[in-house]
Design a protein around this motif. Structure first.
Motif, PDB file in Angstrom:
ATOM      1  N   UNK A 273      37.464  43.874  50.469  1.00 55.47           N
ATOM      2  CA  UNK A 273      38.566  44.797  50.181  1.00 55.47           C
ATOM      3  C   UNK A 273      39.327  45.144  51.448  1.00 55.47           C
ATOM      4  N   UNK A 274      38.625  45.215  52.578  1.00 55.16           N
ATOM      5  CA  UNK A 274      39.301  45.457  53.860  1.00 55.16           C
ATOM      6  C   UNK A 274      40.289  44.325  54.158  1.00 55.16           C
ATOM      7  N   UNK A 275      39.878  43.090  53.879  1.00 49.20           N
ATOM      8  CA  UNK A 275      40.759  41.942  54.105  1.00 49.20           C
ATOM      9  C   UNK A 275      41.969  42.001  53.182  1.00 49.20           C
ATOM     10  N   UNK A 276      41.773  42.434  51.939  1.00 48.27           N
ATOM     11  CA  UNK A 276      42.885  42.538  51.000  1.00 48.27           C
ATOM     12  C   UNK A 276      43.861  43.629  51.422  1.00 48.27           C
ATOM     13  N   UNK A 277      43.343  44.756  51.837  1.00 48.50           N
ATOM     14  CA  UNK A 277      44.191  45.867  52.275  1.00 48.50           C
ATOM     15  C   UNK A 277      45.035  45.470  53.479  1.00 48.50           C
ATOM     16  N   UNK A 278      44.478  44.633  54.371  1.00 50.01           N
ATOM     17  CA  UNK A 278      45.168  44.231  55.593  1.00 50.01           C
ATOM     18  C   UNK A 278      45.911  42.898  55.453  1.00 50.01           C
ATOM     19  N   UNK A 279      46.140  42.474  54.202  1.00 50.98           N
ATOM     20  CA  UNK A 279      46.942  41.274  53.913  1.00 50.98           C
ATOM     21  C   UNK A 279      46.346  39.993  54.491  1.00 50.98           C
ATOM     22  N   UNK A 280      45.046  39.964  54.698  1.00 46.86           N
ATOM     23  CA  UNK A 280      44.401  38.728  55.152  1.00 46.86           C
ATOM     24  C   UNK A 280      44.119  37.790  53.974  1.00 46.86           C
ATOM     25  N   UNK A 281      44.111  38.338  52.771  1.00 45.76           N
ATOM     26  CA  UNK A 281      43.935  37.556  51.546  1.00 45.76           C
ATOM     27  C   UNK A 281      44.929  38.074  50.516  1.00 45.76           C
ATOM     28  N   UNK A 282      45.116  37.291  49.453  1.00 48.32           N
ATOM     29  CA  UNK A 282      46.044  37.687  48.400  1.00 48.32           C
ATOM     30  C   UNK A 282      45.334  38.290  47.188  1.00 48.32           C
ATOM     31  N   UNK A 283      44.082  37.906  46.971  1.00 47.78           N
ATOM     32  CA  UNK A 283      43.372  38.375  45.781  1.00 47.78           C
ATOM     33  C   UNK A 283      41.868  38.280  46.006  1.00 47.78           C
ATOM     34  N   UNK A 284      41.136  39.091  45.250  1.00 46.77           N
ATOM     35  CA  UNK A 284      39.671  39.067  45.273  1.00 46.77           C
ATOM     36  C   UNK A 284      39.178  38.888  43.848  1.00 46.77           C
ATOM     37  N   UNK A 285      38.371  37.859  43.627  1.00 46.61           N
ATOM     38  CA  UNK A 285      37.773  37.621  42.311  1.00 46.61           C
ATOM     39  C   UNK A 285      36.323  38.095  42.350  1.00 46.61           C
ATOM     40  N   UNK A 286      35.980  38.989  41.449  1.00 50.67           N
ATOM     41  CA  UNK A 286      34.642  39.579  41.447  1.00 50.67           C
ATOM     42  C   UNK A 286      34.353  40.107  40.051  1.00 50.67           C
ATOM     43  N   UNK A 287      33.122  40.579  39.850  1.00 45.45           N
ATOM     44  CA  UNK A 287      32.713  41.119  38.557  1.00 45.45           C
ATOM     45  C   UNK A 287      33.644  42.262  38.136  1.00 45.45           C
ATOM     46  N   UNK A 288      34.091  42.209  36.890  1.00 46.35           N
ATOM     47  CA  UNK A 288      35.051  43.183  36.389  1.00 46.35           C
ATOM     48  C   UNK A 288      34.579  44.633  36.529  1.00 46.35           C
ATOM     49  N   UNK A 289      33.337  44.981  36.135  1.00 46.02           N
ATOM     50  CA  UNK A 289      32.918  46.383  36.264  1.00 46.02           C
ATOM     51  C   UNK A 289      32.939  46.884  37.703  1.00 46.02           C
ATOM     52  N   UNK A 290      32.594  46.011  38.656  1.00 50.29           N
ATOM     53  CA  UNK A 290      32.578  46.398  40.061  1.00 50.29           C
ATOM     54  C   UNK A 290      33.997  46.678  40.553  1.00 50.29           C
ATOM     55  N   UNK A 291      34.929  45.792  40.210  1.00 53.85           N
ATOM     56  CA  UNK A 291      36.320  45.970  40.637  1.00 53.85           C
ATOM     57  C   UNK A 291      36.933  47.217  40.009  1.00 53.85           C
ATOM     58  N   UNK A 292      36.692  47.405  38.714  1.00 52.39           N
ATOM     59  CA  UNK A 292      37.275  48.549  38.028  1.00 52.39           C
ATOM     60  C   UNK A 292      36.751  49.867  38.596  1.00 52.39           C
ATOM     61  N   UNK A 293      35.474  49.909  38.886  1.00 52.27           N
ATOM     62  CA  UNK A 293      34.896  51.127  39.463  1.00 52.27           C
ATOM     63  C   UNK A 293      35.426  51.351  40.877  1.00 52.27           C
ATOM     64  N   UNK A 294      35.590  50.263  41.657  1.00 54.04           N
ATOM     65  CA  UNK A 294      36.079  50.400  43.038  1.00 54.04           C
ATOM     66  C   UNK A 294      37.501  50.953  43.045  1.00 54.04           C
ATOM     67  N   UNK A 295      38.351  50.447  42.174  1.00 56.76           N
ATOM     68  CA  UNK A 295      39.730  50.939  42.105  1.00 56.76           C
ATOM     69  C   UNK A 295      39.751  52.407  41.698  1.00 56.76           C
ATOM     70  N   UNK A 296      38.921  52.771  40.718  1.00 56.74           N
ATOM     71  CA  UNK A 296      38.850  54.164  40.265  1.00 56.74           C
ATOM     72  C   UNK A 296      38.381  55.089  41.380  1.00 56.74           C
TER      73      UNK A 296
END
Length: 355
Positions: A273-296
């Motif tokens: 997520x640090x890499x995504x925030x700093x524009x080092x990557x465009x997307x992160x593919x991961x388990x849906x429950x983990x991503x949804x909880x992280x965004x929340x």
């Protein structure tokens, strides 16, 4: 006497087995954990919580064992540990796959999952960030420095050879700066008052100026293109050609590899997520429950989960292969907890009402 020997034998030799239902004394189970909210979390006191931990503790009560938790900093290191027997069991959101079932003993599945995509919300990827990431801003600073240096040299030459040139340094400096910029635009330098050194510098500047303009134009254009492309991810079909991150040795990495989509591996969610925030990557593919909880849990970063659920799978606990019988008993207890609605209650506590 014979009776005492029997009890002594039980005391000495039953410690090597996990989950012995027939023994009243609590047995220690070396349990590997990997922090992955909301399934495994740790508070400031070092106490483990989360849906997987809460469910595991219910099983401790059901089967009369106690866990000695061993934390691993990456998911695949925990799985290696349970495969080799370094630990007895692994507790986290572990996806059940055919390949893993050849290496570990899975319990009855206790949660449905699948993959989704985490990206930046609209407007988060900016041209400024892209220019900074690619080092173009540093290049622009060098250009400004070169222009400043040449402006000073040009001012000195004009003050020496042109009686009509402004005598005040500020006025002369701005006049020289204007002439340099005009030379870039027109490709012509008025060199009537230059010495041979000044004329050489004028030629160098005209040639250099063309390259500088081309560099600035191309860098801005490419950055604008990258920002436009990186913000255009809405589903799995948009991932080819993008910088896609996954957690190493996970189902997401294997799934994208099989589809021919190159990935960048990270050890944990924090790094990814640090890499995504700093524009080092465009997307992160991961388990849906983990991503949804992280965004929340992290609204300050303006990330979002996009696309439909793909590659559905199920979570289960894992143990070393030598504990097949014990894990079968544990699976029976899991089914019992399902029937008692206790697992559904846990799910609602962490994800809201699922009905």
């Amino acid at each position: 006497m014979q009776r005492k020997l029997v009890f002594l034998s039980l005391f000495l030799f039953t410690g090597n087995f996990i989950f012995p239902q027939e023994i009243v004394t609590l047995r220690k189970v070396k349990t590997g954990v990997y922090i992955n909210p909301p399934f495994v979390m740790k508070d400031s006191t070092g106490y483990y919580t989360g849906m997987a931990i809460d469910l595991w503790k219910l099983l401790e009560d059901e089967m009369n064992f106690a866990s000695e938790y061993i934390e691993y900093l990456s998911w695949h290191k925990m799985m290696e540990a349970v495969t080799t027997g370094e630990i007895d069991a692994a507790v986290s959101n572990i996806s059940v796959t055919y390949e893993r079932a050849q290496q570990v003993k899975f319990s009855f599945p206790w949660h449905d999952s699948g993959l989704r995509i985490l990206v930046k919300s609209s407007g988060q990827g900016t041209i400024w960030n892209e220019l900074k990431r690619n080092g173009h801003l540093r290049g622009y600073m060098w250009i400004v420095g070169i222009i400043f240096f040449l402006t000073v040299i040009l001012t000195i030459i004009h003050r020496k050879n042109d009686p009509e040139f402004p005598r005040k340094w500020l006025n002369g400096f701005t006049e020289s700066l204007y002439m340099l910029v005009l030379a870039i635009k027109t490709g012509v330098v008025d060199n009537r008052n230059y010495s041979w050194i000044g004329k050489v510098l004028a030629v160098v500047w005209m040639l250099t100026g063309v390259g500088l303009v081309a560099y600035v134009t191309s860098s801005i254009t490419s950055s604008m293109t990258t920002v436009a492309l990186s913000s255009d991810i809405h589903s799995l079909s948009d991932l080819p050609g993008k910088r896609v991150a996954v957690l190493s040795s996970t189902v997401g990495e294997e799934y994208l590899h099989n589809r021919g989509i190159p990935t960048i591996g990270y050890e944990n969610m924090e790094e990814a997520t640090h890499a995504l925030i700093n524009d080092e990557i465009d997307a992160l593919v991961q388990d849906a429950p983990v991503l949804e909880y992280w965004v929340f849990s992290n609204p300050q970063y303006n990330l979002k989960v996009v696309g439909n659920l793909f590659h559905p799978d199920k979570y289960a606990f894992a143990a070393n292969k030598k504990y097949n019988d014990q894990m079968d008993s544990l699976s029976v207890k899991l089914i019992k907890l399902f029937d008692l609605e206790k697992i559904n209650t846990l799910r609602n506590n962490y994800f809201g009402n699922v009905h």
